[in-house]
Design a protein around this motif. Structure first.
Motif, PDB file in Angstrom:
ATOM      1  N   MET A   1      11.572 -12.146  17.045  1.00  0.00           N
ATOM      2  CA  MET A   1      10.292 -11.676  16.494  1.00  0.00           C
ATOM      3  C   MET A   1      10.476 -10.956  15.159  1.00  0.00           C
ATOM      4  N   ARG A   2      11.723 -10.705  14.774  1.00  0.00           N
ATOM      5  CA  ARG A   2      11.959  -9.989  13.516  1.00  0.00           C
ATOM      6  C   ARG A   2      11.343 -10.731  12.342  1.00  0.00           C
ATOM      7  N   ASN A   3      11.512 -12.050  12.331  1.00  0.00           N
ATOM      8  CA  ASN A   3      10.977 -12.838  11.231  1.00  0.00           C
ATOM      9  C   ASN A   3       9.459 -12.902  11.267  1.00  0.00           C
ATOM     10  N   VAL A   4       8.881 -12.825  12.459  1.00  0.00           N
ATOM     11  CA  VAL A   4       7.422 -12.791  12.567  1.00  0.00           C
ATOM     12  C   VAL A   4       6.885 -11.507  11.945  1.00  0.00           C
ATOM     13  N   PHE A   5       7.562 -10.390  12.214  1.00  0.00           N
ATOM     14  CA  PHE A   5       7.131  -9.129  11.612  1.00  0.00           C
ATOM     15  C   PHE A   5       7.320  -9.155  10.095  1.00  0.00           C
ATOM     16  N   LEU A   6       8.330  -9.867   9.629  1.00  0.00           N
ATOM     17  CA  LEU A   6       8.528 -10.009   8.188  1.00  0.00           C
ATOM     18  C   LEU A   6       7.349 -10.770   7.575  1.00  0.00           C
ATOM     19  N   LEU A   7       6.901 -11.817   8.269  1.00  0.00           N
ATOM     20  CA  LEU A   7       5.725 -12.548   7.810  1.00  0.00           C
ATOM     21  C   LEU A   7       4.486 -11.668   7.848  1.00  0.00           C
ATOM     22  N   ALA A   8       4.379 -10.825   8.892  1.00  0.00           N
ATOM     23  CA  ALA A   8       3.222  -9.937   9.013  1.00  0.00           C
ATOM     24  C   ALA A   8       3.182  -8.926   7.869  1.00  0.00           C
ATOM     25  N   ILE A   9       4.360  -8.441   7.460  1.00  0.00           N
ATOM     26  CA  ILE A   9       4.413  -7.516   6.321  1.00  0.00           C
ATOM     27  C   ILE A   9       3.933  -8.226   5.054  1.00  0.00           C
ATOM     28  N   GLY A  10       4.370  -9.473   4.903  1.00  0.00           N
ATOM     29  CA  GLY A  10       3.895 -10.245   3.760  1.00  0.00           C
ATOM     30  C   GLY A  10       2.391 -10.445   3.802  1.00  0.00           C
ATOM     31  N   MET A  11       1.847 -10.759   4.971  1.00  0.00           N
ATOM     32  CA  MET A  11       0.405 -10.954   5.105  1.00  0.00           C
ATOM     33  C   MET A  11      -0.356  -9.653   4.867  1.00  0.00           C
ATOM     34  N   PHE A  12       0.207  -8.525   5.310  1.00  0.00           N
ATOM     35  CA  PHE A  12      -0.417  -7.234   5.038  1.00  0.00           C
ATOM     36  C   PHE A  12      -0.507  -7.000   3.535  1.00  0.00           C
ATOM     37  N   THR A  13       0.564  -7.321   2.818  1.00  0.00           N
ATOM     38  CA  THR A  13       0.576  -7.139   1.372  1.00  0.00           C
ATOM     39  C   THR A  13      -0.474  -8.011   0.704  1.00  0.00           C
ATOM     40  N   LEU A  14      -0.627  -9.256   1.177  1.00  0.00           N
ATOM     41  CA  LEU A  14      -1.648 -10.143   0.629  1.00  0.00           C
ATOM     42  C   LEU A  14      -3.044  -9.585   0.880  1.00  0.00           C
ATOM     43  N   GLY A  15      -3.296  -9.161   2.116  1.00  0.00           N
ATOM     44  CA  GLY A  15      -4.599  -8.610   2.445  1.00  0.00           C
ATOM     45  C   GLY A  15      -4.904  -7.346   1.669  1.00  0.00           C
ATOM     46  N   PHE A  16      -3.893  -6.520   1.506  1.00  0.00           N
ATOM     47  CA  PHE A  16      -4.038  -5.271   0.745  1.00  0.00           C
ATOM     48  C   PHE A  16      -4.423  -5.573  -0.697  1.00  0.00           C
ATOM     49  N   ASP A  17      -3.796  -6.592  -1.257  1.00  0.00           N
ATOM     50  CA  ASP A  17      -4.056  -6.949  -2.646  1.00  0.00           C
ATOM     51  C   ASP A  17      -5.422  -7.591  -2.823  1.00  0.00           C
ATOM     52  N   ALA A  18      -5.898  -8.294  -1.787  1.00  0.00           N
ATOM     53  CA  ALA A  18      -7.130  -9.067  -1.922  1.00  0.00           C
ATOM     54  C   ALA A  18      -8.321  -8.212  -2.315  1.00  0.00           C
ATOM     55  N   TYR A  19      -8.406  -7.000  -1.749  1.00  0.00           N
ATOM     56  CA  TYR A  19      -9.599  -6.204  -2.003  1.00  0.00           C
ATOM     57  C   TYR A  19      -9.300  -4.799  -2.512  1.00  0.00           C
ATOM     58  N   ILE A  20      -8.062  -4.527  -2.879  1.00  0.00           N
ATOM     59  CA  ILE A  20      -7.766  -3.226  -3.448  1.00  0.00           C
ATOM     60  C   ILE A  20      -8.526  -3.017  -4.754  1.00  0.00           C
ATOM     61  N   VAL A  21      -8.783  -4.110  -5.479  1.00  0.00           N
ATOM     62  CA  VAL A  21      -9.488  -4.015  -6.754  1.00  0.00           C
ATOM     63  C   VAL A  21     -10.882  -3.427  -6.565  1.00  0.00           C
ATOM     64  N   ALA A  22     -11.495  -3.672  -5.388  1.00  0.00           N
ATOM     65  CA  ALA A  22     -12.837  -3.139  -5.149  1.00  0.00           C
ATOM     66  C   ALA A  22     -12.863  -1.619  -5.251  1.00  0.00           C
ATOM     67  N   GLY A  23     -11.783  -0.964  -4.869  1.00  0.00           N
ATOM     68  CA  GLY A  23     -11.719   0.493  -4.974  1.00  0.00           C
ATOM     69  C   GLY A  23     -11.310   0.983  -6.345  1.00  0.00           C
ATOM     70  N   LEU A  24     -10.841   0.056  -7.194  1.00  0.00           N
ATOM     71  CA  LEU A  24     -10.355   0.431  -8.520  1.00  0.00           C
ATOM     72  C   LEU A  24     -11.351   0.096  -9.626  1.00  0.00           C
ATOM     73  N   LEU A  25     -12.496  -0.497  -9.264  1.00  0.00           N
ATOM     74  CA  LEU A  25     -13.436  -0.975 -10.274  1.00  0.00           C
ATOM     75  C   LEU A  25     -13.834   0.089 -11.297  1.00  0.00           C
ATOM     76  N   PRO A  26     -14.237   1.299 -10.870  1.00  0.00           N
ATOM     77  CA  PRO A  26     -14.661   2.281 -11.878  1.00  0.00           C
ATOM     78  C   PRO A  26     -13.558   2.605 -12.889  1.00  0.00           C
ATOM     79  N   ASP A  27     -12.324   2.786 -12.424  1.00  0.00           N
ATOM     80  CA  ASP A  27     -11.222   3.113 -13.336  1.00  0.00           C
ATOM     81  C   ASP A  27     -10.884   1.936 -14.238  1.00  0.00           C
ATOM     82  N   MET A  28     -10.899   0.719 -13.697  1.00  0.00           N
ATOM     83  CA  MET A  28     -10.622  -0.453 -14.514  1.00  0.00           C
ATOM     84  C   MET A  28     -11.712  -0.667 -15.559  1.00  0.00           C
ATOM     85  N   SER A  29     -12.954  -0.427 -15.163  1.00  0.00           N
ATOM     86  CA  SER A  29     -14.064  -0.569 -16.103  1.00  0.00           C
ATOM     87  C   SER A  29     -13.911   0.398 -17.268  1.00  0.00           C
TER      88      SER A  29
END
Length: 379
Positions: A1-29
């Motif tokens: 299961m070690r490799n499955v958790f490695l994939l899960a960490i990768g998926m967490f990073t993707l999900g984190f990146d997908a909508y982190i910009v929504a919280g950064l909009l005012p500063d980016m603007s």
């Protein structure tokens, strides 16, 4: 299961990146001297490329060693996030976000396929749950965690943190991940062919409408909250949405197992979601009461994913993997279109505080469509 958790960490990073910009909009603007509606397109282009990259690049890279493709996908994703942090103008930022979406869209479906292949058949459900759970948790927590990070190191620092997470994950896959053959992700031809099935098209259409409303509105949640009086910090409200999302995504499976009627559950989910969105602007006039509709929005928005997947697996038992993957693409494509439509509406003068009404109307349309699906099943 070690490799499955490695994939899960990768998926967490993707999900984190997908909508982190929504919280950064005012500063980016403020950095690029643009409106929130313009900076919101950084979310649109990421999710659009995410949705389209999977079928296109899966076809182009079919037959390649799975570890090679996973490493390549995450390397593209990592470099693109570093480029986002270094962006000196808005155009370069959009290009880098598009590249990050392509890397994410290639990695995600292949990671699910790999997770199912890494374990014995009786453990595949758990492996898929862990992998997809990483994505959902990363997505729902992206905005609140992004705000915390941005307050400490700026919006550029948030992208650097994602790039570091991506680099560590890429190295981990290069060192530890086994090299093996597995079934290729759904091809472009398979996904297009699936769209000819009326039942599949109807289910995916509901997913598409719901994601336009829920994920599209989420892109501008920081703008919606900051435009309302009496709210001095939006972070607690974002955590309420995230908590609702985690609870909704993790608990809905039990209700599906107990009732065995995902279509009926979907009617209830959409009904509650529409009420929550319509009531949000009124609740925000009294900040202490605003937590409830935001929590409901997060819970119902993410609870809607599993019933749709279950319905597709039942409708297409021989091609369930293709149908579910297509549903995932529709979910993120809807989020991209929702963000684009929200930005266009704001550019035409619509106040961000009115966006929940538009989102609630779309969910109501989805509810009517789901009711028709349920009635046909009962006939």
């Amino acid at each position: 299961m070690r490799n499955v958790f490695l994939l899960a960490i990768g998926m967490f990073t993707l999900g984190f990146d997908a909508y982190i910009v929504a919280g950064l909009l005012p500063d980016m603007s403020a950095t690029f001297h643009i409106s929130d509606s313009q900076s919101g397109q950084a979310v649109s282009i990421f999710t659009l490329c995410y949705a389209l990259a999977a079928p296109i690049f899966a076809t182009l890279l079919a037959g390649k060693p799975i570890r090679t493709v996973l490493v390549l996908a995450f390397a593209v994703f990592t470099v693109a996030n570093g480029a986002s942090a270094l962006a000196t103008n808005y155009s370069f930022l959009l290009i880098s976000r598009a590249a990050a979406g392509i890397g994410a869209g290639l990695f995600s479906p292949l990671a699910s396929t790999a997770a199912a292949s890494l374990v014995a058949e009786q453990k595949r459900g758990r492996a898929l749950g862990i992998t997809l759970g990483g994505m959902s948790i990363g997505t729902v927590m992206g905005v609140p965690l992004g705000l915390i990070v941005a307050n400490e190191v700026g919006w550029q620092g948030a992208f650097w943190i994602i790039a570091v997470m991506g680099f560590i994950t890429t190295i981990g896959m290069m060192i530890f991940f086994p090299d093996f053959s597995t079934e290729a992700p759904p091809s472009l031809r398979q996904r297009v062919a699936m769209m000819t099935n009326k039942n599949v098209l109807a289910i995916i259409g509901i997913t598409f409408l719901a994601s336009i409303a829920s994920l599209g509105l989420y892109t501008y949640i920081a703008s919606v909250l900051k435009n309302l009086e009496g709210i001095h910090s939006i972070t607690p409200y974002l955590w309420a949405w995230a908590l609702g999302g985690v609870i909704g995504s993790l608990s809905i499976g039990n209700f599906i197992d107990r009732t065995g009627r995902p279509a009926l559950l979907m009617v209830g989910i959409l009904a509650i979601l529409s009420v929550g969105m319509f009531s949000l602007p009124y609740a925000l006039a009294f900040p202490i009461f605003a937590y409830f509709p935001i929590f409901i929005w997060g819970a119902m928005g993410w609870a809607s994913v599993a019933p749709q997947q279950h319905a597709l697996l039942h409708t297409q038992p021989r091609h369930g993997k293709v149908a579910v993957a297509l549903n995932s693409s529709a979910n993120y494509l809807g989020g991209a279109i929702g963000a684009a439509l929200g930005g266009m509406a704001m550019a035409q003068g619509l106040s961000s505080s009115h966006l929940p009404f538009a989102a609630g109307f779309l969910v109501f349309i989805a509810l009517l469509g789901q009711w028709i699906i349920l009635r046909k099943q009962n006939d």
